[in-house]
Design a protein around this motif. Structure first.
Motif, mmCIF file in Angstrom:
data_model
loop_
_atom_site.group_PDB
_atom_site.id
_atom_site.type_symbol
_atom_site.label_atom_id
_atom_site.label_comp_id
_atom_site.label_asym_id
_atom_site.label_seq_id
_atom_site.Cartn_x
_atom_site.Cartn_y
_atom_site.Cartn_z
ATOM 1 N N CYS A 102 0.872 -1.177 0.000
ATOM 2 C CA CYS A 102 0.000 0.000 0.000
ATOM 3 C C CYS A 102 0.907 1.225 0.000
ATOM 4 C CB CYS A 102 -0.902 -0.020 1.228
ATOM 5 S SG CYS A 102 -1.957 1.436 1.314
ATOM 6 N N ARG A 126 3.627 -1.780 -7.668
ATOM 7 C CA ARG A 126 2.920 -0.584 -7.205
ATOM 8 C C ARG A 126 3.405 -0.204 -5.801
ATOM 9 N NH1 ARG A 126 -2.335 0.270 -4.705
ATOM 10 N NH2 ARG A 126 -0.940 1.210 -3.173
ATOM 11 N N LYS A 131 0.222 9.477 0.229
ATOM 12 C CA LYS A 131 -0.955 8.675 0.585
ATOM 13 C C LYS A 131 -2.149 9.563 0.938
ATOM 14 C CE LYS A 131 -1.176 4.988 0.570
ATOM 15 N NZ LYS A 131 -1.477 4.134 -0.621
ATOM 16 N N PRO A 132 -3.261 9.385 0.258
ATOM 17 C CA PRO A 132 -4.462 10.159 0.572
ATOM 18 C C PRO A 132 -5.221 9.476 1.714
ATOM 19 C CG PRO A 132 -4.856 8.752 -1.331
ATOM 20 C CD PRO A 132 -3.487 8.415 -0.821
ATOM 21 N N GLU A 164 0.564 6.549 -7.046
ATOM 22 C CA GLU A 164 -0.522 7.536 -7.081
ATOM 23 C C GLU A 164 0.016 8.964 -7.063
ATOM 24 O OE1 GLU A 164 -3.733 6.914 -4.299
ATOM 25 O OE2 GLU A 164 -4.584 8.887 -4.691
ATOM 26 N N GLN A 182 -1.113 6.785 -11.083
ATOM 27 C CA GLN A 182 -2.412 6.355 -10.581
ATOM 28 C C GLN A 182 -3.199 7.568 -10.099
ATOM 29 O OE1 GLN A 182 -2.487 2.836 -8.091
ATOM 30 N NE2 GLN A 182 -3.884 3.800 -6.641
ATOM 31 N N GLY A 184 -6.268 8.154 -7.683
ATOM 32 C CA GLY A 184 -6.994 7.376 -6.683
ATOM 33 C C GLY A 184 -8.481 7.673 -6.676
ATOM 34 N N THR A 185 -9.194 6.854 -5.949
ATOM 35 C CA THR A 185 -10.657 6.955 -5.897
ATOM 36 C C THR A 185 -11.117 8.340 -5.455
ATOM 37 O OG1 THR A 185 -12.608 5.765 -5.139
ATOM 38 C CG2 THR A 185 -10.895 6.092 -3.476
ATOM 39 N N ARG A 186 -10.356 8.952 -4.528
ATOM 40 C CA ARG A 186 -10.760 10.259 -3.981
ATOM 41 C C ARG A 186 -10.549 11.392 -4.974
ATOM 42 N NH1 ARG A 186 -8.781 6.756 -0.756
ATOM 43 N NH2 ARG A 186 -9.748 6.309 1.253
ATOM 44 N N LYS A 207 -8.745 5.140 -11.064
ATOM 45 C CA LYS A 207 -9.618 4.353 -10.183
ATOM 46 C C LYS A 207 -11.019 4.957 -10.132
ATOM 47 C CE LYS A 207 -6.707 1.786 -7.172
ATOM 48 N NZ LYS A 207 -6.657 1.371 -5.768
ATOM 49 N N ARG A 237 -12.502 -0.603 -7.945
ATOM 50 C CA ARG A 237 -11.871 -0.832 -6.641
ATOM 51 C C ARG A 237 -12.893 -0.897 -5.508
ATOM 52 N NH1 ARG A 237 -13.170 2.550 -2.906
ATOM 53 N NH2 ARG A 237 -11.115 2.856 -2.000
ATOM 54 N N ASP A 269 -9.376 -4.194 -8.457
ATOM 55 C CA ASP A 269 -8.572 -4.063 -7.233
ATOM 56 C C ASP A 269 -9.373 -4.664 -6.071
ATOM 57 O OD1 ASP A 269 -7.497 -3.281 -4.805
ATOM 58 O OD2 ASP A 269 -7.248 -1.171 -5.324
ATOM 59 N N HIS A 272 -8.599 -3.034 -2.035
ATOM 60 C CA HIS A 272 -9.325 -1.890 -1.478
ATOM 61 C C HIS A 272 -10.824 -2.139 -1.427
ATOM 62 C CE1 HIS A 272 -5.384 -0.111 -2.314
ATOM 63 N NE2 HIS A 272 -5.650 0.598 -1.226
ATOM 64 N N MET A 296 -5.037 -5.555 -9.408
ATOM 65 C CA MET A 296 -4.112 -4.792 -8.561
ATOM 66 C C MET A 296 -4.276 -5.290 -7.135
ATOM 67 S SD MET A 296 -3.759 -0.733 -7.663
ATOM 68 C CE MET A 296 -2.418 -0.322 -8.767
ATOM 69 N N GLU A 298 -2.461 -5.598 -3.012
ATOM 70 C CA GLU A 298 -1.452 -5.094 -2.076
ATOM 71 C C GLU A 298 -0.729 -6.237 -1.365
ATOM 72 O OE1 GLU A 298 -3.015 -0.611 -1.129
ATOM 73 O OE2 GLU A 298 -3.419 -2.131 0.391
HETATM 74 C C1 PEP Z 1 -4.161 2.825 -3.388
HETATM 75 O O1 PEP Z 1 -4.263 2.083 -4.376
HETATM 76 O O2 PEP Z 1 -3.106 2.980 -2.778
HETATM 77 C C2 PEP Z 1 -5.338 3.570 -2.925
HETATM 78 C C3 PEP Z 1 -5.245 4.543 -2.020
HETATM 79 O O3 PEP Z 1 -6.472 3.165 -3.491
HETATM 80 P P1 PEP Z 1 -7.917 3.866 -3.599
HETATM 81 O O4 PEP Z 1 -7.687 5.192 -4.238
HETATM 82 O O5 PEP Z 1 -8.691 2.906 -4.452
HETATM 83 O O6 PEP Z 1 -8.457 3.950 -2.203
#
Ligand code: PEP
Ligand code: MN
Length: 338
Positions: A102, A126, A131-132, A164, A182, A184-186, A207, A237, A269, A272, A296, A298
Motif C-alpha cells: 500500500c 505498485r 498517501k491520501p 498515485e 495512478q 486514486g478513488t478520492r 480508479k 476498486r 482491485d 481496497h 491490482m 497489495e
Molecule cells: C491505493 O491504491 O493505494 C489507494 C489509495 O487506493 P484507492 O484510491 O482505491 O483507495
C-alpha cells in the motif's frame, strides 16, 4: 457525432471533411483506421450539420453518439485499447498483475515485495509515496523519498512501476519517478488534476470514485482522452454501500459494463474493495472470471506492522498462490497471464 469516411479516402478528402467540420464550429479529430478514417466532431455546442456532412461525397456515414462520452466509446473505437507501460502491455486478452505495498515504507520492505512480485509472475510494481489518508493523523507516505525507493526497486527487479499522484503540486516529481500515474478513488473527479496528469502523456491508471457511477467514471476517463492521452486504464476498486462485512463492495458487474461501453482496459482491485485479506483471493478470481484485464493487489512482508492498509495486504507466499489461482481462471475464460 462521428463521421465515417469512405474506405481508402485520400488525405485530401479527409482534409476537406475536416474543413467542413471546422466551418460548422466544431473541432475535427481524425482517427485513422486500417482501411477507414473516422473523424470525431468535437465541441460543446448542440449538434448541427449532420445532414450536410452526410451529403459530402467523401463520407460514408455520420453517426450521432448517444452517450455523453465520445472518445471512450466503442462507437469511436470498436477494438480494445492496449496500453504499453514501460514496454509491458495491459489490455486485450492479457491479465496483468500489478502488486506491491500500500505504502512505500523503506527500501528493505519494498525490495522484499518487489522480488516476490517478480518471482510470482507479477507484471508491475505498485506502491504509494503520497498517501491520501482519511485521517490527518494517519501515515501520509514517505513522499519523494518513497518515489525514489519505488523507482530504484522497480529497476532492480525489472518491473515497471505504478504510483498515485495526489495533487498537481507533486505531479512533476511523481511523473519523473514512475512509469504509470495512478489517480486514486478520492481524486477521480478532480478534473484539474486528471487533466494535468493526462497532459504529461504518461500512462494513467484511473480508479473509480467510491461513489461514482459507471457513467461518471467513463466521463472522468473522457477528460483524460480529451487531452490527447489514450494510455488509459480503468480500475474497479469497490464502491461505498450499506454493507459492513467488507470495506467497500466490489462491483463486479462494472467490469463487463466498462468493457461493453468503452474500449479501455479494466483492472480489478480486490484489496481496497475487500479491506480484508481473506476476501482478496475470491474477489480476484471473480474479477478475472468477469473479464478483468488485470488485478491490482497489495502485498507486504509483514502486514501486522504495515503503516497503512495492514488488514488487506497479502504476505508474499499468499500472493504467489493468488497468482497461480488467477492463472487458472484466466485460462478458463480465454485470457492469458504471461
Ligand atoms: C491505493 O491504491 O493505494 C489507494 C489509495 O487506493 P484507492 O484510491 O482505491 O483507495
Ligand atoms: Mn492501500
Amino acid at each position: 457525432m462521428i463521421v465515417i469516411m469512405n474506405v481508402n479516402a485520400s488525405s485530401e478528402a479527409i482534409d476537406r471533411v475536416q474543413q467542413e467540420i471546422t466551418k460548422l464550429g466544431y473541432t475535427p479529430k481524425p482517427a485513422p483506421g486500417e482501411t477507414r478514417t473516422i473523424v470525431g466532431v468535437m465541441g460543446t455546442k448542440p449538434l448541427r450539420g449532420k445532414q450536410h456532412l452526410q451529403s459530402l461525397p467523401e463520407v460514408s456515414n455520420v453517426i450521432e453518439i448517444s452517450t455523453p462520452y465520445k472518445l471512450a466509446s466503442r462507437e469511436w473505437q470498436p477494438q480494445d485499447t492496449i496500453v504499453s507501460v514501460g514496454g509491458t502491455k495491459i489490455g486485450g486478452s492479457n491479465v496483468s498483475i500489478i502488486a506491491g505495498p500500500c505504502s512505500i515504507e523503506s527500501y528493505e520492505q519494498t525490495k522484499i515485495v518487489g522480488d516476490s512480485v517478480k518471482a510470482a509472475g507479477g507484471h508491475f510494481l505498485r506502491g504509494g509515496a503520497f498517501k491520501p489518508r482519511t485521517s490527518p493523523y494517519s501515515f501520509q507516505g514517505m513522499g519523494v523519498e518513497g518515489l525514489k525507493i519505488l523507482k530504484q526497486v522497480g529497476q532492480e527487479v525489472g518491473l515497471p512501476t505504478v504510483t498515485e499522484v495526489t495533487d498537481t503540486e507533486v505531479l512533476e516529481v511523481t511523473a519523473q519517478h514512475t512509469d504509470m500515474l495512478q489517480i486514486g478513488t478520492r481524486n477521480m473527479q478532480n478534473f484539474t488534476l486528471i487533466k494535468e496528469a493526462a497532459r504529461t502523456g504518461m500512462p494513467i491508471f484511473l480508479k473509480r470514485g467510491m461513489s461514482a457511477t459507471v457513467k461518471e467514471t467513463i466521463l472522468a476517463a473522457e477528460y483524460i482522452l480529451n487531452e490527447g492521452n489514450e494510455k488509459l486504464v480503468l480500475c474497479e476498486r469497490g464502491i461505498r454501500t450499506y454493507v459492513d462485512h467488507t470495506r467497500n463492495t466490489l462491483d463486479v458487474s462494472a467490469i463487463p459494463a466498462f468493457q461493453r461501453l468503452t474500449h479501455l482496459p479494466v483492472v480489478v482491485d480486490p484489496s481496497h474493495a475487500a479491506g480484508k485479506r481473506s476476501k482478496v483471493l475470491p474477489l480476484s478470481l471473480a474479477g478475472v472470471a468477469a473479464g478483468a484485464q488485470g488485478v491490482m493487489v497489495e502485498v507486504h512482508p509483514n502486514p501486522e506492522v504495515a503503516l497503512s492498509d495492514g488488514p488487506q495486504q497479502l504476505v508474499p507466499a499468499d500472493f504467489k498462490e493468488l497468482v497461480d489461482r488467477i492463472r487458472l481462471v484466466a485460462e478458463a475464460v480465454g485470457r492469458k497471464l504471461d
